[in-house]
Design a protein around this motif. Structure first.
Motif: not given
Length: 277
Positions: A22, A53-54, A57-58
């Motif tokens: 992403q 990483s996620s 993104k968060d």
């Protein structure tokens, strides 16, 4: 090829490539009338920000809730540029802390509430970080606000000093241990009259995010330097209540996890708490 995961506005979108990685892409009209699953026109892409990483993104989406996209994009781009140019590895949380700081400083200058800091001059001890800060301030003045004070040099340098790191610890801290320590921190904050409210939720949450990174990734053998200790003495005078509470929280974490004292992290905790106060 990028497919849209979430349009952010007409000119930006959260996307993923064929490998499922992403990123955030930006360009004029890039996401206009686009929806999830649509392919992005490669010719319109002007900037790409990789989200490793996620968590990345968060954090990007969290910042986007209350900080304009141009502040985020300028800050992300200069961090990537300077860390590469100076071969200076940084921990991911600098993207949050520096973006938030610059936006708050920008608003303070416009509102005429900006206050000079009382931090010690560390230029001789940290020449690389100060040169990076000098270039960063020049970029911020060109792209965001011409009137950013010279005082920002030391503040920006401190962000790089504090976020310097190589790779995260080989073994991630267990989730239950992390939550236990954070619960102790919340209890300490509450005992000093600081509870999470609707009004302070942004600053409270960013303190907890910073502490999460500190707890998970700090080098257990890292110790303070004399110049940071000098800065700590100055901040103790400038922000006595925040310094006392920040020191207690820092000591709580380092004692619980067997870490050495980390003066840079302690000063960051103090600054977060001063903002809450």
């Amino acid at each position: 090829m990028y497919r849209i995961v979430q349009p952010l506005n007409n000119n930006a979108a959260l996307v993923k490539n064929e490998r499922g990685e992403q990123s955030v892409v930006m360009g004029i009209g890039l996401a206009f009338q686009k929806k999830k699953g649509d392919i992005v026109n490669a010719d319109k892409i002007e900037k790409i920000f990789s989200l490793k990483s996620s968590e990345s993104k968060d954090h990007f989406l969290m910042l986007l809730k209350d900080i304009p996209l141009d502040f985020i994009s300028v800050t992300y781009q200069l961090i990537d540029q300077l860390s590469h140019q100076y071969d200076y590895p940084v921990q991911d949380y600098i993207y949050i802390t520096l973006t938030t700081h610059i936006y708050c400083a920008y608003k303070a200058v416009l509102d005429q509430t900006y206050q000079e800091n009382r931090l010690a001059d560390m230029m001789q001890a940290y020449p690389v970080e100060y040169q990076m800060a000098k270039e960063a301030l020049s970029i911020f003045r060109q792209k965001i606000l011409r009137d950013f004070p010279e005082d920002e040099l030391g503040r920006i340098a401190l962000h790089f000093i504090n976020a310097k790191g190589n790779k995260p610890a080989e073994e991630a801290l267990k989730a239950e241990t992390l939550q236990m320590v954070l619960a102790s921190v919340e209890k300490e904050l509450a005992a000093n009259g600081i509870l999470r409210t609707k009004e302070n939720s942004k600053f409270y949450d960013r303190l907890m995010i910073h502490l999460t990174y500190f707890i998970r990734y700090s080098d257990k053998e890292k110790d303070s330097t004399s110049s940071l200790e000098d800065m700590g003495a100055t901040m103790q005078i400038a922000y006595p209540k925040a310094y006392r509470l920040g020191t207690r929280i820092h000591d709580l974490i380092t004692t619980e996890l067997g870490m050495c004292s980390n003066e840079g992290e302690k000063l960051y905790i103090v600054l977060h708490i001063q903002r809450l106060l």
